[in-house]
Design an enzyme around this catalytic site. Structure first.
Site, mmCIF file in Angstrom:
data_model
loop_
_atom_site.group_PDB
_atom_site.id
_atom_site.type_symbol
_atom_site.label_atom_id
_atom_site.label_comp_id
_atom_site.label_asym_id
_atom_site.label_seq_id
_atom_site.Cartn_x
_atom_site.Cartn_y
_atom_site.Cartn_z
ATOM 1 N N ASP A 13 -21.332 -23.029 20.779
ATOM 2 C CA ASP A 13 -21.943 -21.829 21.371
ATOM 3 C C ASP A 13 -20.955 -20.673 21.496
ATOM 4 O OD1 ASP A 13 -24.318 -23.312 21.691
ATOM 5 O OD2 ASP A 13 -23.430 -24.246 23.455
ATOM 6 N N HIS A 43 -28.100 -22.345 16.338
ATOM 7 C CA HIS A 43 -27.391 -21.093 16.052
ATOM 8 C C HIS A 43 -28.364 -19.929 16.194
ATOM 9 C CE1 HIS A 43 -23.976 -23.185 13.627
ATOM 10 N NE2 HIS A 43 -24.039 -23.546 14.876
#
Ligand code: IMP
Ligand code: MG
Length: 334
Positions: A13, A43
C-alpha cells in the site's frame, strides 16, 4: 527500451498502483506483467476523476495499448480476474501463464476461518496462503487445468522475452511490500512468499540481467494492515489528526501507521537492489504541495524532507506523488 520493475519498499500500500499507472500513461508501456502473491493485493489509481482498483490485472489495465500479463508465480482467483477483464474490456489483451496456481473456495474458507491466519497474522482472507501451501505440496490446480480462463492462457516468460527482443518497453509490477516478504519480513507476520524484486522477476520468468531500473516505492509515511510489529506506531487519534488514517483496499480494515522509517528504507533498497525510488503522498505530509508537478515549486520543508531521504539512501526520488490523480507526479527521470 528498458524493462523496469516497480516494487513496494515497506508493508504494501505504498502507492505502487498510482506510480505504475503514471509510468504506463507516460511511457506507453507495451507489456505490463504482474508478479507477487495474487488477489490479496489491491492496487488503486485515480484517472480523470474515476477510481480504479485491480487485484489480478496489472495497473496498466486502463491503457488499451498495453498487453496485460500475469506471471506463473502469481495465484489467480478466476472470478476476480474475469470481472476485471470485463470491466476494463481487456479480453484481447489479457494473458495468464498456464502455470499460475488457482485459488479455490476451500483456500478462501481456510484463510478466513483458521484462527492462526485470521486472528494472529490477520491475513486478507483471500485464500493465497493456503493455496501457496498446496502449491508447495504439489497438489494445487494450475491455470492450464481451469476451463473458465482457457481463452487467456499464454506463456508469459516467452512473451516478455519476445518483447525484449523487439526492444519494447516492459514494466514488471510487484505486489505487497518488502517487509511482507516470507523471507525478509518479520515472520510470521508476513505474506506467503518472497515479494522482493528478485522474486517478482522469477514470478514472470525473467533473469536479473534483463532489468534496467528497479524502482522502490515508499510512501511519505508508513502504513501496515494486519498483525505484526510496527516501530513508532501512532495512536488512532494522532493518525486522524495527521490525516494518515487509511483503509485496506482489499479488506476495508483500518491501516495502522507510523512516520517514515529511514532504516527500513535503507534495508529495502539493499534487499531489492533499488536503482531509484518513488515517494508517494507527499501532499498528505505537506498539503501546500498538492498537485505540484515541478520540483522547484515544492515548499522548503517538503524539499528538505525529500533531500534528507535522498542523502541517506544515496538514490534519487525520480517520481514524487503529490495527489491522488495519476497525473499528480513530479517526474525527475532522465
Ligand atoms: P496474506 O497475504 O493475505 O496471507 O496476509 C498476510 C499479511 O500480509 C497480512 O498482514 C496482510 O494484511 C498483509 N498483506 C497481504 N497483501 C497485502 C497488500 O497487498 N497490502 C498490504 N498488506 C498486505
Ligand atoms: Mg494495496
Amino acid at each position: 527500451m528498458p524493462c523496469n520493475i516497480v516494487v513496494g519498499g515497506f508493508f504494501g500500500d505504498e502507492g505502487k498502483g498510482k506510480i505504475i499507472a503514471y509510468m504506463v500513461k507516460k511511457d506507453n508501456v507495451n507489456l505490463a506483467a504482474r508478479g507477487g502473491v495474487g488477489p490479496n493485493a489491491g492496487h488503486t489509481f485515480n484517472l480523470n476523476g474515476q477510481t480504479f482498483k485491480v487485484r489480478m490485472l496489472p495497473s496498466a489495465a486502463f491503457n488499451v495499448n498495453t498487453k496485460l500479463a500475469i506471471g506463473a508465480g502469481v495465484l489467480v482467483n478466476p472470478k476476480i480476474l474475469l470481472n476485471e477483464i470485463t470491466s476494463f474490456q481487456a479480453q484481447k489483451r489479457t494473458f495468464v501463464d498456464p502455470h499460475c496456481g488457482i485459488i479455490k473456495e476451500e483456500h478462501i474458507q481456510q484463510d478466513s476461518t483458521e484462527s492462526f491466519l485470521k486472528d494472529k497474522i490477520g491475513t486478507t482472507g483471500t485464500g493465497t496462503g493456503p493455496a501457496n501451501s498446496d502449491r508447495a505440496l504439489r497438489k494445487l490446480s494450475l491455470a492450464m487445468d481451469c476451463s473458465e480462463i482457457k481463452d487467456y492462457l499464454s506463456e508469459v516468460s516467452s512473451m516478455i522475452h519476445s518483447e525484449l527482443d523487439k526492444k519494447n518497453n516492459i514494466l514488471l509490477e510487484g505486489t505487497q511490500g518488502t517487509y511482507l516478504s516470507l523471507y525478509h519480513g518479520r515472520y510470521p507476520y508476513v505474506t506467503s512468499k518472497d515479494v522482493t524484486a528478485s522474486s517478482i522477476c522469477a514470478d514472470v520468468g525473467i533473469g536479473p540481467k534483463s532489468i534496467a531500473n528497479v524502482i522502490i516505492v515508499f510512501k511519505s509515511y508508513i502504513t501496515r494492515v494486519g498483525g505484526g510489529p510496527l516501530e513508532n506506531e501512532l495512536g488512532r487519534e494522532e493518525m486522524q489528526r495527521r490525516g494518515w488514517l487509511e483503509y485496506g483496499s482489499v479488506t476495508g480494515r483500518e491501516r495502522r501507521s507510523s512516520p517514515f522509517n529511514i532504516d527500513l528504507a535503507k534495508r529495502s533498497i539493499r534487499l531489492n537492489g533499488g536503482t531509484s525510488f518513488a515517494l508517494t503522498k507527499l501532499d498528505v505530509l505537506y498539503p501546500e504541495c498538492a498537485g505540484v508537478k515541478e520540483y522547484s515549486k515544492l515548499s522548503y520543508p517538503a524539499k528538505k524532507f525529500i533531500e534528507e531521504i535522498e542523502a541517506e539512501l544515496g538514490l534519487k526520488a525520480e517520481l514524487i506523488g503529490t495527489g491522488t490523480d495519476v497525473d499528480s507526479v513530479i517526474d525527475q527521470r532522465c
